[in-house]
Design a protein around this motif. Structure first.
Motif, short mmCIF file in Angstrom:
data_model
loop_
_atom_site.label_atom_id
_atom_site.label_comp_id
_atom_site.label_asym_id
_atom_site.label_seq_id
_atom_site.Cartn_x
_atom_site.Cartn_y
_atom_site.Cartn_z
N ALA A 38 14.98 -42.92 16.19
CA ALA A 38 13.32 -43.03 15.88
C ALA A 38 12.94 -41.76 14.43
CB ALA A 38 13.66 -42.27 17.31
N ALA A 39 14.60 -40.55 14.36
CA ALA A 39 14.52 -39.45 12.78
C ALA A 39 14.57 -39.90 11.94
CB ALA A 39 14.88 -39.08 13.68
N VAL A 40 14.98 -40.85 11.85
CA VAL A 40 15.72 -41.09 10.04
C VAL A 40 14.08 -41.58 9.45
CG1 VAL A 40 18.03 -41.47 10.80
CG2 VAL A 40 16.11 -43.80 10.99
N ASP A 41 14.27 -41.33 7.98
CA ASP A 41 12.79 -41.84 6.82
C ASP A 41 13.38 -42.97 6.05
OD1 ASP A 41 10.80 -39.63 8.94
OD2 ASP A 41 11.71 -38.84 7.92
N SER A 42 14.78 -42.90 6.05
CA SER A 42 14.83 -43.37 4.65
C SER A 42 16.56 -43.85 5.30
CB SER A 42 15.35 -42.37 3.78
OG SER A 42 16.29 -41.55 3.85
N GLU A 43 17.09 -45.15 4.65
CA GLU A 43 17.91 -45.84 4.50
C GLU A 43 18.94 -45.23 3.97
OE1 GLU A 43 18.93 -49.84 3.42
OE2 GLU A 43 20.44 -48.41 2.04
N ASN A 44 18.58 -44.39 3.13
CA ASN A 44 19.32 -43.30 2.64
C ASN A 44 19.98 -41.59 3.16
OD1 ASN A 44 16.95 -43.75 0.54
ND2 ASN A 44 18.41 -42.94 -0.87
N GLU A 45 19.30 -41.65 4.42
CA GLU A 45 19.99 -40.81 5.41
C GLU A 45 21.02 -41.36 6.58
OE1 GLU A 45 18.19 -38.05 8.88
OE2 GLU A 45 16.09 -38.91 7.07
N LEU A 46 20.35 -42.17 7.16
CA LEU A 46 21.40 -43.33 8.07
C LEU A 46 22.27 -43.30 6.94
CD1 LEU A 46 21.58 -44.90 10.46
CD2 LEU A 46 19.74 -46.72 9.69
N ALA A 47 22.32 -43.87 5.96
CA ALA A 47 23.80 -44.43 5.45
C ALA A 47 24.60 -43.42 5.42
CB ALA A 47 23.63 -44.82 3.81
N PHE A 48 24.32 -42.27 4.82
CA PHE A 48 25.17 -40.82 4.72
C PHE A 48 25.62 -40.54 6.19
CE2 PHE A 48 26.61 -36.48 5.35
CZ PHE A 48 27.13 -36.23 3.87
N VAL A 49 24.63 -41.14 7.77
CA VAL A 49 25.27 -40.28 8.40
C VAL A 49 26.39 -41.34 9.32
CG1 VAL A 49 24.67 -40.68 10.59
CG2 VAL A 49 22.76 -39.26 9.60
N MET A 50 26.37 -43.08 8.67
CA MET A 50 27.65 -43.93 8.58
C MET A 50 28.43 -43.93 8.09
SD MET A 50 25.11 -47.68 8.57
CE MET A 50 23.98 -48.51 10.62
N ALA A 51 28.27 -43.03 7.03
CA ALA A 51 29.54 -43.34 5.47
C ALA A 51 30.41 -41.62 6.29
CB ALA A 51 28.67 -43.03 4.47
N HIS A 52 29.81 -40.94 7.32
CA HIS A 52 30.44 -40.18 7.48
C HIS A 52 31.51 -40.22 8.78
CE1 HIS A 52 31.49 -35.65 9.18
NE2 HIS A 52 31.10 -36.08 10.09
N GLU A 53 31.15 -41.63 9.73
CA GLU A 53 30.92 -41.60 10.87
C GLU A 53 32.23 -42.41 10.45
OE1 GLU A 53 31.05 -39.71 13.53
OE2 GLU A 53 29.40 -39.18 13.15
N LEU A 54 32.61 -43.42 9.01
CA LEU A 54 33.58 -43.83 8.90
C LEU A 54 34.75 -43.13 8.54
CD1 LEU A 54 31.19 -47.13 7.40
CD2 LEU A 54 32.54 -46.96 9.25
N GLY A 55 34.13 -42.37 7.33
CA GLY A 55 35.21 -41.47 7.18
C GLY A 55 36.06 -40.98 8.19
N HIS A 56 35.09 -40.95 9.29
CA HIS A 56 36.71 -40.35 10.50
C HIS A 56 37.64 -41.13 11.29
CE1 HIS A 56 34.68 -36.19 11.46
NE2 HIS A 56 33.87 -36.89 11.92
N LEU A 57 36.51 -42.18 11.23
CA LEU A 57 37.97 -43.78 11.02
C LEU A 57 38.98 -44.02 10.60
CD1 LEU A 57 35.28 -46.87 12.53
CD2 LEU A 57 37.38 -45.27 13.56
N GLN A 58 38.36 -43.88 8.87
CA GLN A 58 39.54 -43.98 8.19
C GLN A 58 40.88 -42.90 8.62
OE1 GLN A 58 39.56 -46.28 6.11
NE2 GLN A 58 41.15 -45.96 4.34
N ASN A 59 39.65 -41.80 8.15
CA ASN A 59 41.04 -40.13 8.48
C ASN A 59 42.13 -40.43 9.83
OD1 ASN A 59 40.32 -39.69 5.88
ND2 ASN A 59 39.29 -38.60 7.02
#
Length: 296
Positions: free
Chosen positions: A140-161
């Motif tokens: 409900a809070a995200v305003d752009s795909e850019n923001e959502l993409a960073f959050v997703m990529a951050h979590e994928l970084g946790h998975l990768q590591n």
């Protein structure tokens, strides 16, 4: 020869060192040994976690995910009724592909499963088995795909590591020690107890590595860093500014302070010659409502 007994003095059963000093020495020794054992077992848990294969990780994740009030997932369950899950899954797969291109490394975790948590808190989290959760509050809070993409990529970084597995391993060590000492849960409660203790938090080093992993994607995907750090900017507004004491407060939490994260990530973008301003990529309308449909 006549035996002459010596007079008993008050110092016979006392030590030259005060008992409280001896107690302090004993407590300090026990504490140091305990800390050493914890860190040694933690290192062992890290090494074991990093050697767990995708199949075993899937099984671990299937057990842990039962404790979450997840609406539904995409990946393990293709019959999701909320169309937002399909959108989130497609975006996550796209980001994963971009990350593989940026890092040159294939994903070393099981297939992604996307879930939505029914809570107003703005957050995203990932756990063993590649279960990636987004809260209703975040969507409900995200305003752009850019923001959502960073959050997703951050979590994928946790998975990768393999951060979820190492965090769980360290928590299991702590719960096991507590159980042996009679301070924790026993038997079947060990795994749930460890999961609750971990609370999906990672060390500052792991958070920083995931941030750097994500910012590399943002630079590649959008060619600028604008809008991607808005999640941290909102978080910064809710953090108490203690001035010089911020560093002290940071030691009380696993995550770095949001302001520091923003500065560090923007510095990385500048160093790589990536612009800090640019156009926002829009999100689907009404992403904060089930099936992209908000009631009037």
């Amino acid at each position: 020869m006549k035996y002459v007994p010596k007079e008993i003095t008050q110092e016979v059963n006392t030590t030259p060192v005060h008992p409280l000093v001896n107690l302090a020495y004993l407590a300090g020794t026990v504490a140091l040994v305990g800390v050493a054992i914890y860190f040694l077992l933690g290192i062992a848990a890290d090494q074991i976690a990093r050697r767990i294969g995708p199949e075993t990780e899937e099984k671990i994740g299937a057990v842990l995910v039962q404790a979450f009030p997840v609406q539904e997932t995409v990946g393990a369950n293709e019959n999701a009724t909320d169309s937002r899950l399909e959108y989130l899954h497609e975006l996550a797969i796209s980001i994963q592909t971009d990350l593989e291109a940026v890092t040159g490394e294939p994903a070393n975790y099981p297939p992604l499963k996307i879930g939505i948590l029914d809570t107003p808190v703005e957050n995203a989290m990932v756990m063993a088995g590649s279960h990636l959760f987004f809260t209703e509050g975040l969507l409900a809070a995200v305003d752009s795909e850019n923001e959502l993409a960073f959050v997703m990529a951050h979590e994928l970084g946790h998975l990768q590591n393999k951060d979820p597995l190492t965090a769980l391993g360290r928590s299991l060590v702590w719960i096991t020690i507590g159980s042996l000492l009679g301070l924790g849960q026993q038997g079947s409660g060990v795994v749930p107890g460890a999961f609750n203790l971990a609370e999906l938090n990672y060390s500052r080093g792991q958070e920083t590595a995931a941030d750097e992993y994500a910012i590399a994607l943002i630079a590649q995907r959008y060619t600028h860093g604008d809008h991607s750090l808005d999640f941290f900017r909102r978080a910064q507004e809710n953090e108490l500014d203690l001035g010089a004491l911020n560093r002290v407060a940071e030691w009380e939490q696993t995550h770095p302070m949001s302001g520091d994260r923003i500065k560090k990530l923007e510095a990385i973008l500048v160093e790589e010659g990536v612009a800090l301003t640019g156009e926002a990529t829009p999100l689907p309308e009404d992403i904060g409502c089930p099936n992209f449909t908000c009631e009037p």
